[in-house]
Design a protein around this motif. Structure first.
Motif, short mmCIF file in Angstrom:
data_model
loop_
_atom_site.label_atom_id
_atom_site.label_comp_id
_atom_site.label_asym_id
_atom_site.label_seq_id
_atom_site.Cartn_x
_atom_site.Cartn_y
_atom_site.Cartn_z
N ASP A 1 61.94 -46.24 1.63
CA ASP A 1 61.35 -44.91 1.80
C ASP A 1 61.19 -44.56 3.28
O ASP A 1 61.47 -43.43 3.70
CB ASP A 1 59.98 -44.83 1.11
N ARG B 1 64.63 -43.89 4.76
CA ARG B 1 65.15 -42.60 4.28
C ARG B 1 64.42 -41.41 4.93
O ARG B 1 65.01 -40.35 5.11
CB ARG B 1 65.00 -42.50 2.77
N GLU B 2 63.15 -41.60 5.29
CA GLU B 2 62.46 -40.54 6.01
C GLU B 2 63.13 -40.30 7.36
O GLU B 2 63.23 -39.17 7.84
CB GLU B 2 61.00 -40.92 6.23
N ASP C 1 66.39 -41.19 8.06
CA ASP C 1 67.78 -40.78 7.82
C ASP C 1 68.02 -40.76 6.32
O ASP C 1 68.27 -41.80 5.71
CB ASP C 1 68.74 -41.75 8.51
N PRO C 2 67.97 -39.59 5.71
CA PRO C 2 68.14 -39.50 4.25
C PRO C 2 69.48 -40.04 3.77
O PRO C 2 69.58 -40.44 2.59
CB PRO C 2 68.03 -37.99 3.98
N ASP C 3 70.47 -40.08 4.63
CA ASP C 3 71.80 -40.55 4.23
C ASP C 3 72.09 -41.96 4.73
O ASP C 3 73.25 -42.39 4.77
CB ASP C 3 72.86 -39.59 4.77
#
Length: 263
Positions: A52, A55-56, A58-60
């Motif tokens: 999490d 992903r915050e 870099d979502p990809d």
């Protein structure tokens, strides 16, 4: 680059904070490849928290992680995050202190930053583009140059196969007879960090390591002035079939003393 280290530290902290609250409590334990290859609900949920945070940022992001269905190998190109939610799950399950999340960043296959947090030991190891630190202080490998005085630690889990057990037994016999003294701590990443800190003089993993077991710690050893290779003395990479990390003062001598240990 410092931004990547900040994210790695935050991610490792998220996993550590979740896991330490459940340490030495009843948790559901499952086995994977062998009876000693353990995974718990805490591993999986700690990994979720680590991912999490990544992903915050870099979502990809490309994720290489031990648990669940994430990628299991480091890509040759691009940036990837390498995650072990609890390196040392067997220690965690048995109430031993040496375990913790490890989060590393690789770029085009090369490690560039990482964090190893061992909350039960109250230790935090970080590595970035220029240096490595332990609890805020610069890490520096030991200056011992006599292999007979080295304290060394074998790392990496061997499978239940007779061949792997024989290979590991041969390695430990060689370490006992050819080097100073031996410890086995049960967490490859923390062990590598302790080599970087000068607490241990060398560590040897004779089996092909998973990236999440080694990448952050191997980079720490190198940044702290040590040497990391495979058993043949070739520069270590996440794809190497073994790992030898030393303070660099007698790396070739250590390799010589290990030569042919499993023949």
């Amino acid at each position: 680059m410092s931004d990547l280290l900040t994210v790695a530290e935050r991610a490792a902290d998220a996993g550590a904070e979740f896991a330490i609250e459940r340490f030495r409590r009843d948790v559901a334990v499952e086995t994977k490849s062998t009876a000693m290859d353990l995974v718990t609900e805490v591993d999986r949920r700690a990994q979720e928290r680590i991912v999490d945070v990544v992903r915050e940022h870099d979502p990809d992001a490309t994720i290489v992680a031990e648990e669940d269905d994430f990628r299991k190998t480091v890509p040759d190109r691009g940036e990837a995050w390498v995650i072990d939610p609890i390196d040392g799950t067997t220690n965690f399950v048995h109430g031993l202190l040496t375990w913790g999340p490890a989060v590393a960043v690789v770029r085009d296959g090369d490690p560039v930053a990482g964090a190893v947090v061992a909350p039960a030991r109250e230790e935090r190891y970080l590595v970035g583009p220029e240096r490595a630190t332990g609890n805020g202080d610069p890490l520096r490998v030991s200056d011992r140059s006599d292999p007979d005085s080295f304290v060394v630690a074998p790392i990496l889990r061997y499978t239940g196969s007779a061949a792997d057990r024989d290979r590991f037994a041969a390695l430990t016999t060689r370490l006992v007879t050819e080097l100073g003294d031996v410890r086995r701590l049960g967490s490859a990443q923390v062990t590598l960090a302790l080599v970087a800190a000068g607490v241990l003089d060398a560590t040897i993993g004779p089996f092909p390591p998973n990236a999440w077991d080694t990448v952050a710690g191997a980079l720490m050893v190198e940044r702290a002035g040590g040497t990391v290779t495979d058993l043949a003395g070739e520069p270590w990479t996440p794809d190497s079939d073994a790992i030898v990390a030393t303070n660099g003062e007698a790396h070739d001598a250590v390799l010589d003393r290990l030569d042919g240990f499993d023949e």
